[in-house]
Each structure stands twice: as structure tokens, then as C-alpha cells.
Design a protein around this motif. Structure first.
Motif, PDB file in Angstrom:
ATOM      1  N   MET A  69       7.831  -8.565  -6.630  1.00  0.00           N
ATOM      2  CA  MET A  69       7.304  -7.620  -5.690  1.00  0.00           C
ATOM      3  C   MET A  69       7.132  -6.110  -6.360  1.00  0.00           C
ATOM      4  SD  MET A  69       8.759  -6.153  -2.371  1.00  0.00           S
ATOM      5  CE  MET A  69      10.422  -5.638  -2.798  1.00  0.00           C
TER       6      MET A  69
ATOM      7  N   GLU B 251       4.365  -6.572  -9.384  1.00  0.00           N
ATOM      8  CA  GLU B 251       2.943  -6.509  -8.964  1.00  0.00           C
ATOM      9  C   GLU B 251       2.504  -5.195  -8.229  1.00  0.00           C
ATOM     10  OE1 GLU B 251       2.644  -9.577  -5.791  1.00  0.00           O
ATOM     11  OE2 GLU B 251       2.986 -11.179  -7.105  1.00  0.00           O
ATOM     12  N   TYR B 252       3.598  -4.578  -7.322  1.00  0.00           N
ATOM     13  CA  TYR B 252       3.077  -3.175  -6.917  1.00  0.00           C
ATOM     14  C   TYR B 252       3.042  -2.125  -7.844  1.00  0.00           C
ATOM     15  CZ  TYR B 252       3.904   1.246  -4.485  1.00  0.00           C
ATOM     16  OH  TYR B 252       3.344   2.488  -3.961  1.00  0.00           O
TER      17      TYR B 252
ATOM     18  N   GLU C 103      -0.204  -2.120 -10.206  1.00  0.00           N
ATOM     19  CA  GLU C 103      -1.267  -1.733  -9.486  1.00  0.00           C
ATOM     20  C   GLU C 103      -1.629  -0.349  -9.863  1.00  0.00           C
ATOM     21  OE1 GLU C 103      -1.151  -2.225  -5.439  1.00  0.00           O
ATOM     22  OE2 GLU C 103      -1.159  -4.403  -5.409  1.00  0.00           O
TER      23      GLU C 103
ATOM     24  N   LEU D 221       8.794   0.833  -1.606  1.00  0.00           N
ATOM     25  CA  LEU D 221       7.979   0.864  -2.782  1.00  0.00           C
ATOM     26  C   LEU D 221       7.457   2.025  -3.231  1.00  0.00           C
ATOM     27  CD1 LEU D 221       6.432  -2.943  -2.683  1.00  0.00           C
ATOM     28  CD2 LEU D 221       8.212  -2.330  -4.625  1.00  0.00           C
ATOM     29  N   LYS D 222       7.031   2.786  -2.141  1.00  0.00           N
ATOM     30  CA  LYS D 222       6.421   4.005  -2.354  1.00  0.00           C
ATOM     31  C   LYS D 222       7.550   4.869  -2.947  1.00  0.00           C
ATOM     32  CE  LYS D 222       2.395   3.693   0.936  1.00  0.00           C
ATOM     33  NZ  LYS D 222       1.739   4.489   2.251  1.00  0.00           N
TER      34      LYS D 222
ATOM     35  N   ARG E  94       8.434   4.094  -6.779  1.00  0.00           N
ATOM     36  CA  ARG E  94       7.254   4.636  -7.454  1.00  0.00           C
ATOM     37  C   ARG E  94       7.603   6.287  -7.597  1.00  0.00           C
ATOM     38  NH1 ARG E  94       1.826   6.227  -7.753  1.00  0.00           N
ATOM     39  NH2 ARG E  94       1.708   6.068  -5.319  1.00  0.00           N
TER      40      ARG E  94
END
Length: 229
Positions: A18, A21-22, A25, A106-107, A110
Motif C-alpha cells: 500500500m 504503490e501510493y 504515484e 497515507l496523506k 507523505r
């Protein structure tokens, strides 16, 4: 655009996939290690940041961090299901830069990655000098501090506090200011951590120099690098 190299160390395959992949991007290059032992074989300063789980069967994240912290300067973000405050504090004391609890956004992950990479680059840029104050010598390029020629075994936070204060000898730093510079405004730690880390720095210096204070407490204001040295 230059890719940013990230290492994710977690024994949960779904979480690794996960995150990988994130982040890919957003033009990251992500390497995954499924165990602490596997990570130990590939870890290097070529990774701009390391995401590290704590609970792993062969070599847990805490032990791995202790092993690599003296050699690896890259920021480390712990990612763990452990939510107790003492776990977070221990992770930061042994050299972690941040701590995120599972489940996580996930945000947010990051955003924290970007914040730590930016901060780390600001610390490294254009610093290739050696400075001396009393019996303390700091080598900015190698991120090492010596006392009477003896290498001090410092955590990353301890090193950053010494660097910041020694290079700004005339400045009194409030605890809040040290916290923002070294931990960052978005850290889950607290101001008491600054006091504890400075105590640890003083203990490590005292092993080789028990006559000089260096980091002096200015009561009611904060801390200053002792100008008499």
C-alpha cells in the motif's frame, strides 16, 4: 525530477504494498524489506528516509534503529500499532525522527516524509567545516562531535542540538525554538523531550570533560552555548 529513495521495513506485506504503490504515484522510488534482518543487509545513506515498523519477528524496529543510528543519518519514521506514550518516547530517544500509529493516513505519511526530507536537506546543505569550542570539536560534513579527541556517541537529535547551539553561540534558545528546529512542529513528542535530551548530552560530554558546562541553562528563557568556552 529526481526520484526520492525510500526504504519501508515492515513484515506486513499489505502495508508495504500500500505504501509503495501510493508513494510511487508521487515519483518516489520505494524499496521494501519484509524483516529487520533483510533491512540490515541493504540499509545505507542512499535512502533519503526510512519507514520502520517496530514489531517484527527476527529483529524488531527498536533494535534495528539502535544498530544503524550511528551509521545512518537518513531520517527514520517509526510506523507502529503500539500506541503507549512510553513506546513513542523510547523510539524518539534511540534516534527516531517521528512516530506514526497504525492505522494511519497515507496523506499524513507523505506530508511527514516531505517535511523530514526538506528539514534534513537544510541541515546538510553547504556545511563542510570543522568548528571548535573549548574541548568540543564538531565536524559538520561527517556529523560527528568530539570531546578532547573522543568521539561522542550521539543520537541524531543530540547531534542537531549541539550543531544548532554551537554555531549560534550568542543566541539563547527557548525550549519551543529547539523543539521546532530539531523535532518539527508536527512531531508527536513534547517540550519535556528537549530537557531530557539536553541532560543526555551533558552526561555524554561529562564522561570526557567534567569541568565545562557548554550548554548553559538561562533560567526562565532557555539554553545557550556557554560563551566563556
Amino acid at each position: 525530477m529526481k526520484k526520492k529513495y525510500i526504504l519501508v521495513v515492515d513484515d506486513e506485506e499489505q502495508i508495504c504494498s500500500m505504501i509503495k504503490e501510493y508513494l510511487e504515484e508521487y515519483d518516489y522510488s520505494v524499496k521494501v524489506a519484509k524483516s529487520g534482518q533483510e533491512a540490515l543487509e541493504i540499509i545505507s545513506n542512499n535512502f533519503e528516509l526510512i519507514i520502520l515498523d517496530i514489531m517484527m519477528p527476527d529483529l524488531d524496529g527498536m533494535k534495528l534503529c539502535k544498530i544503524i543510528r550511528d551509521k545512518i543519518y537518513s531520517p527514520i519514521i517509526f510506523l507502529s500499532a503500539k500506541t503507549l506514550e512510553e513506546d513513542k518516547i523510547q523510539a524518539l530517544y534511540i534516534g527516531g525522527d517521528d512516530y506514526i500509529t497504525k492505522p494511519f493516513s497515507l496523506k499524513e505519511l507523505r506530508a511527514k516524509i516531505e517535511s523530514h526530507i526538506r528539514r534534513d536537506k537544510r541541515v546538510r546543505v553547504s556545511k563542510f567545516n570543522i568548528f571548535t569550542s573549548g574541548n568540543i570539536t564538531i565536524d559538520i560534513s561527517s556529523k560527528k562531535v568530539f570531546c578532547k579527541g573522543n568521539l561522542l556517541k550521539l543520537t541524531k537529535k543530540e547531534y542537531l542540538i549541539i550543531e544548532c547551539m554551537l554555531l549560534n553561540k550568542s543566541k539563547v534558545f527557548a525550549r519551543e525554538e529547539i523543539f521546532d528546529i530539531v523535532w518539527g512542529y508536527d512531531s508527536e513528542s513534547n517540550l519535556n523531550t528537549v530537557t531530557e535530551v539536553i541532560k543526555n548530552i551533558r552526561k555524554k560530554i561529562k564522561q570526557f570533560d567534567d569541568t565545562n558546562t557548554y550548554i548553559k541553562t538561562v533560567y526562565g528563557l532557555g539554553y545557550v552555548w556557554d560563551l566563556s568556552r
